[in-house]
Write a protein that holds these residues in place. Structure first.
Motif, PDB file in Angstrom:
ATOM      1  N   THR A  92       0.841  -1.207   0.000  1.00 35.01           N
ATOM      2  CA  THR A  92       0.000   0.000   0.000  1.00 35.01           C
ATOM      3  C   THR A  92       0.870   1.249   0.000  1.00 35.01           C
ATOM      4  OG1 THR A  92      -0.131   0.167   2.380  1.00 35.01           O
ATOM      5  CG2 THR A  92      -1.865  -1.108   1.306  1.00 35.01           C
ATOM      6  N   TRP A  93       2.159   1.054   0.250  1.00 37.81           N
ATOM      7  CA  TRP A  93       3.033   2.220   0.339  1.00 37.81           C
ATOM      8  C   TRP A  93       3.962   2.376  -0.850  1.00 37.81           C
ATOM      9  CZ3 TRP A  93       1.014   5.317   3.536  1.00 37.81           C
ATOM     10  CH2 TRP A  93       0.416   4.860   4.716  1.00 37.81           C
ATOM     11  N   ALA A  94       4.406   1.282  -1.418  1.00 30.16           N
ATOM     12  CA  ALA A  94       5.385   1.372  -2.502  1.00 30.16           C
ATOM     13  C   ALA A  94       5.537  -0.012  -3.135  1.00 30.16           C
ATOM     14  CB  ALA A  94       6.735   1.830  -1.951  1.00 30.16           C
ATOM     15  N   LEU A  95       6.400  -0.134  -4.110  1.00 22.97           N
ATOM     16  CA  LEU A  95       6.721  -1.459  -4.645  1.00 22.97           C
ATOM     17  C   LEU A  95       7.417  -2.255  -3.545  1.00 22.97           C
ATOM     18  CD1 LEU A  95       8.106  -0.864  -8.246  1.00 22.97           C
ATOM     19  CD2 LEU A  95       5.788  -1.284  -7.502  1.00 22.97           C
ATOM     20  N   PRO A  96       7.308  -3.575  -3.603  1.00 28.29           N
ATOM     21  CA  PRO A  96       7.854  -4.377  -2.511  1.00 28.29           C
ATOM     22  C   PRO A  96       9.378  -4.357  -2.442  1.00 28.29           C
ATOM     23  CG  PRO A  96       7.034  -5.789  -4.266  1.00 28.29           C
ATOM     24  CD  PRO A  96       6.618  -4.398  -4.610  1.00 28.29           C
ATOM     25  N   THR A  97       9.865  -4.439  -1.216  1.00 27.23           N
ATOM     26  CA  THR A  97      11.293  -4.675  -1.033  1.00 27.23           C
ATOM     27  C   THR A  97      11.554  -6.152  -1.336  1.00 27.23           C
ATOM     28  OG1 THR A  97      10.965  -5.293   1.269  1.00 27.23           O
ATOM     29  CG2 THR A  97      11.442  -2.974   0.838  1.00 27.23           C
ATOM     30  N   GLU A  98      12.812  -6.495  -1.484  1.00 25.49           N
ATOM     31  CA  GLU A  98      13.179  -7.877  -1.787  1.00 25.49           C
ATOM     32  C   GLU A  98      12.703  -8.807  -0.667  1.00 25.49           C
ATOM     33  OE1 GLU A  98      17.512  -9.026  -2.714  1.00 25.49           O
ATOM     34  OE2 GLU A  98      16.684  -8.157  -4.552  1.00 25.49           O
ATOM     35  N   PHE A  99      12.850  -8.351   0.576  1.00 25.11           N
ATOM     36  CA  PHE A  99      12.446  -9.124   1.744  1.00 25.11           C
ATOM     37  C   PHE A  99      10.938  -9.401   1.718  1.00 25.11           C
ATOM     38  CE2 PHE A  99      10.667  -8.871   6.097  1.00 25.11           C
ATOM     39  CZ  PHE A  99      11.208 -10.035   6.624  1.00 25.11           C
ATOM     40  N   ALA A 100      10.155  -8.366   1.461  1.00 32.25           N
ATOM     41  CA  ALA A 100       8.696  -8.523   1.457  1.00 32.25           C
ATOM     42  C   ALA A 100       8.268  -9.445   0.315  1.00 32.25           C
ATOM     43  CB  ALA A 100       8.024  -7.153   1.322  1.00 32.25           C
ATOM     44  N   ALA A 101       8.934  -9.318  -0.827  1.00 32.53           N
ATOM     45  CA  ALA A 101       8.596 -10.165  -1.986  1.00 32.53           C
ATOM     46  C   ALA A 101       8.923 -11.628  -1.687  1.00 32.53           C
ATOM     47  CB  ALA A 101       9.347  -9.688  -3.221  1.00 32.53           C
ATOM     48  N   LYS A 102       9.964 -11.840  -0.892  1.00 32.70           N
ATOM     49  CA  LYS A 102      10.345 -13.218  -0.577  1.00 32.70           C
ATOM     50  C   LYS A 102       9.315 -13.874   0.340  1.00 32.70           C
ATOM     51  CE  LYS A 102      14.268 -14.318   1.601  1.00 32.70           C
ATOM     52  NZ  LYS A 102      15.736 -14.346   1.666  1.00 32.70           N
ATOM     53  N   ILE A 103       8.809 -13.145   1.332  1.00 34.99           N
ATOM     54  CA  ILE A 103       7.770 -13.719   2.208  1.00 34.99           C
ATOM     55  C   ILE A 103       6.543 -14.077   1.371  1.00 34.99           C
ATOM     56  CG2 ILE A 103       6.180 -13.291   4.133  1.00 34.99           C
ATOM     57  CD1 ILE A 103       8.179 -11.448   5.328  1.00 34.99           C
ATOM     58  N   ALA A 104       6.225 -13.235   0.412  1.00 36.16           N
ATOM     59  CA  ALA A 104       5.055 -13.494  -0.435  1.00 36.16           C
ATOM     60  C   ALA A 104       5.247 -14.800  -1.211  1.00 36.16           C
ATOM     61  CB  ALA A 104       4.832 -12.321  -1.382  1.00 36.16           C
ATOM     62  N   LEU A 105       6.433 -15.008  -1.730  1.00 35.02           N
ATOM     63  CA  LEU A 105       6.712 -16.255  -2.460  1.00 35.02           C
ATOM     64  C   LEU A 105       6.681 -17.449  -1.500  1.00 35.02           C
ATOM     65  CD1 LEU A 105       7.589 -17.839  -4.994  1.00 35.02           C
ATOM     66  CD2 LEU A 105       9.954 -17.180  -4.498  1.00 35.02           C
TER      67      LEU A 105
END
Lengths: 554, 134
Positions: free
Chosen positions: A366-379
């Motif tokens: 909701t704030w910006a494109l994902p950081t690498e860390f956040a994208a990894k949790i999503a995967l």
């Protein structure tokens, strides 16, 4: 499902009077995320008109309610396809390689707004937006950098691009050519769904009719030259994000799909020559059962229409294949770690709904494109669903639930009602021009917001369990403004280096192809090879087709 | 009778996300304001021009493209140039708190982030108008 319905009815009345009456419901509205009221209990009488063999059947068989493959995720897990893109082509190339190293099985490209709108990075209107919400691609040169070191015969690539989809496909074909990979071996998808741009996402360039012509051009070209390519990803995702209900998403998306089929048939194609390469893209929102029912209904409606209305004979044409993305609009800026939980439930609905591929959103979006860390949790969320919680052991485990089967049929019927309304307006394009979809969606978005403000709908961390004086304590990805400068410098260099005579010639050929109403793909590929920019090609086409502005309604 | 407060709700840049702008526009209309919605893909120049022509009291800009640090300063510059010192500029969208604070420091009246209750925006404008008159 045969039971004595009369008896059930009587028994339910008895149960209500004697047993259920002792328990009081909480004073809340029991309704889905789409404001559809839900009963306290479902039973045999709710499914009495459903015939198992006709309406549910076996997975891998008509009408595919239970899934398009016989063994679904037992045979093959869905493709974990995380959408990525930001900054320059080289930045995104690195993220692609990172995701492939962490077990992702397909690529999915997010382009920046200038690219989506067919503008070069150095266009005055692109200022401030270059590389911000996706990768900036202004020419074949950028595309070469984007896929550097990634063999295009080994990956499948999805490109979220619509108005300029034909041009990005041309770039991709040219990159493959340079890698020595023939077009016939390319696997991937262009979103190429222009109708939902007018309806919801609003990244349109040309008026609807020439836009449809370009879509049909890509369908025709790929049927002959790039047979493994998915030519349109007919998308409900953006319709839902714009605020529609689940039924509207279902109905409007399928209506768009049927409009493409009718346009391609009208252009002289046989339905079975292109329908197997059409795919869909749905949203998976918070209401678990409603979403599962939506996916099941979508397959059933599509199969029936394809066989019975459009006369498709090839079974592949009857199967609705789809990608799912969890609902970005369901995420909250407040207490962002809660978004991991929301996304997991949404992803689970997609999986139990029988998705072929899945993108899970990141907690910080909701704030910006994902950081690498956040994208990894999503995967990792997807990997946990796939391997730890047991839901892939059997096919369509929710089938036969009175509630789920009833809701599936209810959604199918509600979608059919919308199809009739759209037909009465003259079809999808006339309905767009009359603002029908836009008004329906805006009204639903407004209702959703009002329900939140009246607390008829509870959003944890927002209108309940909120923490006052909450501070945002997660890192936020920032795109360095240097990206725009670097990108513009590259583009300047390209403009200086390329053979300008070839550029002019190929652009002139493109103009003639458009004026003479020929298939644009060959001319676009020639332009790409000559390093014409995206903006140059789009401007030539704007000269022939004009541009589109919508009448704003709210 | 006092005239209604006039609000221009605007979408600037190439971003097509208009859900929020439309929900806000209708909430402000229901809140008793006169609302003009710009439609999509406006430039800062087009917004300033429309704000002048429509003689609005408030401009509300919705941005979900990430281009807020470029576009808000441009709008403020144009407002200054056109002597619109008495016009309130508001913003909303996907704007991280740190940048929201920066923009507020530069003269944006307030940035309303995700999860905002529309009634808070109505209240904010009413309060601003009341103190302006006083």
């Amino acid at each position: 499902m045969s039971t004595d319905h009369e008896k059930f009815k009587q028994e339910r009345a008895r149960w209500k009077k004697t047993t259920a009456v002792q328990f009081k419901d909480r004073p809340v509205k029991f309704m889905t995320t789409s404001s559809v009221p839900i009963n306290d209990l479902y039973g045999p009488e709710d499914t009495q008109h459903i015939d198992f063999y006709r309406d549910i059947g076996f997975p891998g068989e008509f009408p595919y309610t239970r899934g398009i493959h016989a063994n679904m995720h037992r045979g093959r897990l869905w493709t974990m396809r995380q959408f990525a893109g930001f900054g320059t082509a080289a930045d995104t190339n690195q993220r692609f390689k990172y995701l492939l190293e962490h077990g992702q099985t397909g690529l999915s490209t997010a382009f920046d707004l200038p690219t989506l709108m067919g503008r070069d990075s150095d266009d005055p209107l692109s200022e401030g937006e270059v590389g911000v919400c996706g990768v900036a691609i202004s020419s074949l040169r950028d595309m070469e950098l984007l896929f550097d070191g990634i063999p295009l015969d080994k990956v499948s690539t999805s490109m979220t691009i619509n108005s300029p989809a034909a041009i990005l496909l041309a770039f991709y074909i040219c990159v493959a050519e340079k890698q020595g990979v023939p077009a016939s071996k390319l696997r991937g998808t262009i979103q190429n769904d222009i109708l939902k741009e007018y309806i919801a996402q609003k990244e349109f360039i040309f008026p609807p009719e020439p836009s449809m012509k370009i879509v049909v051009d890509t369908i025709k070209y790929c049927a002959e030259q790039v047979p493994e390519w998915n030519t349109i990803s007919i998308s409900g995702y953006h319709i839902r994000e714009a605020g529609s209900t689940a039924v509207q998403e279902l109905a409007f998306t399928l209506a768009d799909g049927f409009a493409y089929i009718e346009a391609a048939v009208a252009a002289g194609m046989q339905v079975d020559d292109f329908a197997p390469r059409l795919s869909f893209f749905f949203n998976s929102h918070l209401d678990f059962f409603e979403e599962v029912a939506k996916f099941r209904a979508a397959r059933r409606i599509y199969a029936r229409r394809m066989r019975d209305k459009y006369g498709a004979k090839d079974e592949r044409s009857w199967k609705l294949r789809f990608h799912t993305q969890t609902a970005g609009c369901s995420l909250t800026g407040q207490q962002p770690f809660n978004n991991v939980v929301r996304t997991a439930y949404e992803a689970l609905a997609g999986v139990l709904g029988g998705t072929q591929s899945l993108h899970t959103n990141s907690l910080d979006e909701t704030w910006a494109l994902p950081t690498e860390f956040a994208a990894k949790i999503a995967l990792r969320t997807q990997q946990i669903i796939a391997h730890e919680i047991g839901v892939t052991n059997t096919v369509d485990p929710l089938a036969g639930s009175y509630f789920v089967e009833q809701l599936t049929t209810q959604m199918e019927n509600a979608a059919e009602e919308y199809f009739q309304k759209i037909d009465a307006l003259g079809g999808v394009i006339p309905a767009i021009k009359q603002g029908f979809f836009q008004r329906e969606i805006a009204a639903a978005a407004r209702q959703y917001q009002m329900e939140i403000e009246k607390k008829e709908r509870i959003i944890v961390g927002v209108n309940a369990y909120a923490e006052t004086e909450e501070k945002l304590e997660i890192p936020i990805l920032k795109v360095d403004p240097i990206v725009e400068k670097a990108q513009n410098a590259n583009l300047k260099k390209l403009r200086a280096e390329r053979d300008i005579t070839k550029v002019r010639q190929t652009l002139e050929q493109l103009k003639m192809a458009a004026q003479e109403d020929r298939n644009l793909m060959p001319a676009l590929i020639d332009c790409s090879r000559a390093y014409c920019t995206l903006g140059e090609m789009i401007n030539v086409l704007k000269g022939v087709y004009g541009t589109w502005r919508e009448e704003p309604v709210f | 009778m006092q005239r209604k407060i006039r609000v221009l709700v605007g979408k600037v840049g190439l971003d097509g996300h208009d859900r929020g702008a439309k929900v806000i526009a209708s909430a402000l209309r229901d809140g008793g304001f006169e609302v003009i919605y710009s439609g999509l893909h406006q430039t800062p120049e087009m917004i300033a021009e429309a704000a002048l022509q429509e003689d609005v009291d408030v401009i509300g800009i919705s941005l979900l493209s990430g281009a807020h640090m470029t576009l808000f300063p441009r709008i403020m510059e144009l407002m200054k140039k056109n002597q619109m010192d008495d016009v309130l500029l508001l913003g909303g969208g996907t704007i991280p708190p740190e940048e929201a604070k920066q923009l507020e420091g530069m003269g944006v009246g307030k940035i309303f982030g995700p999860g905002t209750d529309t009634r808070d925006i109505v209240e904010f404008i009413r309060h601003w108008a009341a103190t302006r008159v006083a």
